[in-house]
Design a protein around this motif. Structure first.
Motif, PDB file in Angstrom:
ATOM      1  N   ASP A   1     -10.934  12.681   8.653  1.00 26.46           N
ATOM      2  CA  ASP A   1      -9.436  12.597   8.393  1.00 26.46           C
ATOM      3  C   ASP A   1      -8.575  13.122   9.474  1.00 26.46           C
ATOM      4  O   ASP A   1      -8.683  14.272   9.840  1.00 26.46           O
TER       5      ASP A   1
ATOM      6  N   HIS B   1      -8.780   7.872   2.591  1.00 28.10           N
ATOM      7  CA  HIS B   1      -9.133   6.761   2.849  1.00 28.10           C
ATOM      8  C   HIS B   1     -10.104   6.321   2.160  1.00 28.10           C
ATOM      9  O   HIS B   1     -11.059   7.036   1.751  1.00 28.10           O
TER      10      HIS B   1
ATOM     11  N   PHE C   1       0.914  -0.980  -0.133  1.00 29.71           N
ATOM     12  CA  PHE C   1      -0.086   0.119  -0.052  1.00 29.71           C
ATOM     13  C   PHE C   1       0.817   1.168   0.136  1.00 29.71           C
ATOM     14  O   PHE C   1       0.540   2.157  -0.479  1.00 29.71           O
TER      15      PHE C   1
ATOM     16  N   ARG D   1      -3.400   1.766   7.762  1.00 30.48           N
ATOM     17  CA  ARG D   1      -3.487   3.094   7.637  1.00 30.48           C
ATOM     18  C   ARG D   1      -3.567   3.872   8.850  1.00 30.48           C
ATOM     19  O   ARG D   1      -3.008   4.817   9.185  1.00 30.48           O
ATOM     20  N   GLU D   2      -4.401   3.323   9.917  1.00 33.57           N
ATOM     21  CA  GLU D   2      -4.462   3.713  11.040  1.00 33.57           C
ATOM     22  C   GLU D   2      -3.236   3.762  11.967  1.00 33.57           C
ATOM     23  O   GLU D   2      -2.921   4.872  12.658  1.00 33.57           O
TER      24      GLU D   2
ATOM     25  N   TYR E   1      -4.018   2.055  -2.355  1.00 34.55           N
ATOM     26  CA  TYR E   1      -5.111   1.002  -1.854  1.00 34.55           C
ATOM     27  C   TYR E   1      -5.668   0.203  -3.377  1.00 34.55           C
ATOM     28  O   TYR E   1      -5.608  -1.075  -3.581  1.00 34.55           O
TER      29      TYR E   1
ATOM     30  N   LEU F   1       0.803   5.778   0.701  1.00 37.09           N
ATOM     31  CA  LEU F   1      -0.295   5.317   1.657  1.00 37.09           C
ATOM     32  C   LEU F   1      -1.051   6.773   2.212  1.00 37.09           C
ATOM     33  O   LEU F   1      -2.236   6.503   2.261  1.00 37.09           O
ATOM     34  N   LEU F   2      -0.442   7.741   2.412  1.00 40.92           N
ATOM     35  CA  LEU F   2      -1.227   8.861   3.303  1.00 40.92           C
ATOM     36  C   LEU F   2      -1.383   9.948   2.395  1.00 40.92           C
ATOM     37  O   LEU F   2      -2.224  10.963   2.617  1.00 40.92           O
TER      38      LEU F   2
ATOM     39  N   TYR G   1      -6.147  -2.792   5.191  1.00 42.83           N
ATOM     40  CA  TYR G   1      -5.522  -1.614   4.904  1.00 42.83           C
ATOM     41  C   TYR G   1      -6.168  -0.412   5.838  1.00 42.83           C
ATOM     42  O   TYR G   1      -5.123   0.373   6.418  1.00 42.83           O
TER      43      TYR G   1
ATOM     44  N   ARG H   1      -1.050  16.152   1.440  1.00 44.36           N
ATOM     45  CA  ARG H   1      -1.217  14.928   0.515  1.00 44.36           C
ATOM     46  C   ARG H   1      -0.780  15.129  -0.878  1.00 44.36           C
ATOM     47  O   ARG H   1      -0.128  14.279  -1.262  1.00 44.36           O
TER      48      ARG H   1
ATOM     49  N   LEU I   1       6.171   5.417   2.947  1.00 41.45           N
ATOM     50  CA  LEU I   1       4.820   5.403   3.016  1.00 41.45           C
ATOM     51  C   LEU I   1       3.951   6.623   2.468  1.00 41.45           C
ATOM     52  O   LEU I   1       2.995   6.882   2.896  1.00 41.45           O
TER      53      LEU I   1
ATOM     54  N   GLU J   1      -0.993   6.571  10.146  1.00 37.03           N
ATOM     55  CA  GLU J   1      -1.515   7.914  10.765  1.00 37.03           C
ATOM     56  C   GLU J   1      -1.287   8.391  12.197  1.00 37.03           C
ATOM     57  O   GLU J   1      -0.833   9.329  12.564  1.00 37.03           O
TER      58      GLU J   1
END
Length: 173
Positions: free
Chosen positions: A119, A113, A23, A62-63, A28, A108-109, A58, A145, A105, A66
Motif C-alpha cells: 500500500d 486495492h 470508481f 488507482r495508481e 471497485y 476510490l482510495l 481500476y 482511509r 475520489l 495514488e
C-alpha cells in the motif's frame, strides 16, 4: 510519456475518465464492465482491448490517484518537516484528504486495492513516522482511509477533517 496516457477524446481516454468517476463514486465492487463501457460510449471489447479487465482499468486509475495524492502528501510533509514528525504527518494526512475529497475520489482510495500488494500510502506513512517497528504508519493509513470512507458516505468534509486533525501522530505509546 507514460504508456497509459490516452489521447484526449480517444476510447481509452473516455474509459479512464469514466472509471475515475465511477470508481470514485461507488468503489471497485459496485462498478461493472458494462456500465464502464456504456459510460465511456465504447464496447466492452474496447475496455478489454485497452486494459485487459475491469481490474486492469481500476489499477491504472488507482495508481494515478495514488501518485497524485502522494505527491501532495509528500509536499505537505516536507513543508512542515521543520515543525517535527507529528506536524509533518498531520499535514500530509489533511492535505491528502482535502485533495481526494475535492476531486471526488475519496471512495476510490478509501478501499483497499482488490489485489494484494504494498500500500503506497501506508508505506509513505511508515517512512514519515520513522523506524522503530511500530505499526504507526499502518494504523494511520487505516484511520485515513476510514476518514475518506466517512466523507464518501456523506459525513461533511469539515467534520471528517476535524476528526483527522484530532488524531495524535507523535508515535509515543
Amino acid at each position: 510519456m507514460r504508456e497509459w496516457i490516452p489521447v484526449p477524446g480517444s476510447s481509452k481516454a473516455r474509459l479512464v475518465h469514466t472509471a475515475l468517476e465511477r470508481f470514485g463514486a461507488a468503489g471497485y465492487e459496485a462498478v461493472n464492465v458494462t456500465d464502464l463501457a456504456a459510460g465511456a460510449g465504447v464496447t466492452t471489447g474496447s475496455l478489454y482491448h485497452h486494459f485487459g479487465s475491469k481490474l486492469g482499468l481500476y489499477a491504472v486509475v488507482r495508481e494515478e490517484a495514488e501518485r497524485r495524492v502522494l505527491d501532495r502528501m509528500e509536499g505537505a510533509a516536507a513543508a512542515r518537516a521543520g515543525d517535527g514528525p507529528a506536524a509533518a504527518t498531520r499535514a500530509a494526512l489533511l492535505v491528502g484528504f482535502d485533495y481526494l475529497a475535492t476531486q471526488g475520489l475519496a471512495r476510490l482510495l478509501a478501499e483497499r486495492h482488490p489485489q494484494a500488494g504494498a500500500d503506497p500510502v501506508e508505506s509513505f506513512l511508515d517512512r514519515l513516522t520513522g523506524p522503530g517497528g511500530t505499526p504507526l504508519g499502518r494504523l494511520l493509513a487505516a484511520a485515513w482511509r476510514a476518514a475518506l470512507a466517512a466523507q464518501a458516505e456523506g459525513v461533511p468534509p469539515d467534520r471528517v477533517r476535524a476528526a483527522l486533525s484530532a488524531i495524535a501522530v507523535d508515535g509515543r505509546p
